[in-house]
Design an enzyme around this catalytic site. Sequence first.
Site, PDB file in Angstrom:
ATOM      1  N   ASP A 194     -31.816 -38.825 -45.945  1.00 52.89           N
ATOM      2  CA  ASP A 194     -30.249 -39.476 -46.450  1.00 52.89           C
ATOM      3  C   ASP A 194     -30.489 -39.590 -47.791  1.00 52.89           C
ATOM      4  O   ASP A 194     -31.565 -40.105 -48.357  1.00 52.89           O
ATOM      5  CB  ASP A 194     -30.019 -40.656 -45.502  1.00 52.89           C
ATOM      6  CG  ASP A 194     -29.606 -40.400 -44.054  1.00 52.89           C
ATOM      7  OD1 ASP A 194     -29.310 -39.195 -43.875  1.00 52.89           O
ATOM      8  OD2 ASP A 194     -29.958 -41.144 -43.071  1.00 52.89           O
ATOM      9  N   ASP A 214     -23.984 -35.791 -42.028  1.00 56.38           N
ATOM     10  CA  ASP A 214     -23.153 -37.149 -41.290  1.00 56.38           C
ATOM     11  C   ASP A 214     -21.678 -36.986 -41.511  1.00 56.38           C
ATOM     12  O   ASP A 214     -20.866 -37.328 -40.988  1.00 56.38           O
ATOM     13  CB  ASP A 214     -23.835 -38.321 -41.743  1.00 56.38           C
ATOM     14  CG  ASP A 214     -25.203 -38.513 -41.448  1.00 56.38           C
ATOM     15  OD1 ASP A 214     -25.756 -37.781 -40.343  1.00 56.38           O
ATOM     16  OD2 ASP A 214     -26.228 -39.180 -42.206  1.00 56.38           O
TER      17      ASP A 214
END
Length: 198
Positions: free
Chosen positions: A157, A171
């Site tokens: 991330d 995401d």
Amino acid sequence: MAEAERIIGTPDTPEAAGAEPEQADERAKDTASERPRGRRRIAVLFGVAAFAYALDLVSKMIVVAKLEHHPPIEIIGDWLKFEAIRNAGAAFGFGEAFTVIFTVIAAAVIVVIARLARKLYSLPWAIALGLLLGGALGNLTDRIFRSPGVFEGAVVDFIAPKHFAVFNLADSAIVCGGILIVLLSFRGLDPDGTVHKD
């Protein structure tokens, strides 16, 4: 017997089913035109999925190579940064103790979308499912190939808004696809292109 045949009809004889020859011809044309239309929607689904997946994969490769073990990069002051982290949980960092379960769920989502693609005749649904598929594949790739091990890998991330969880492009694709599916459902549009009114 003749009366039963007249009521039931046969697929090969439209007249026996009570249809005029012209109506049968129109139905045959509609069916023939639906097949390529369905194939185009499937192509859109997999095209969107491939684009989302490639974008996610390339972005993570760049982040790992250039940003990991380095200070965050400020994009909009403190409001938005690029900061590399490894996330063993679900989207936005939730549930880090259930990595294997999230891996199985992602794989199940991919299988369901692939099966649903056969009945797909709606362009908006093709885009929505393509986003879901691309995002699920992106994070599943991390789960399988990144450390600490197969099916337990931590997802990369790097998008870090202020006062919000750090996430990635996969995401984002999953969330956008999910929102689009909710909107389509509220409008009554089904994946096969039909519209129903509740």
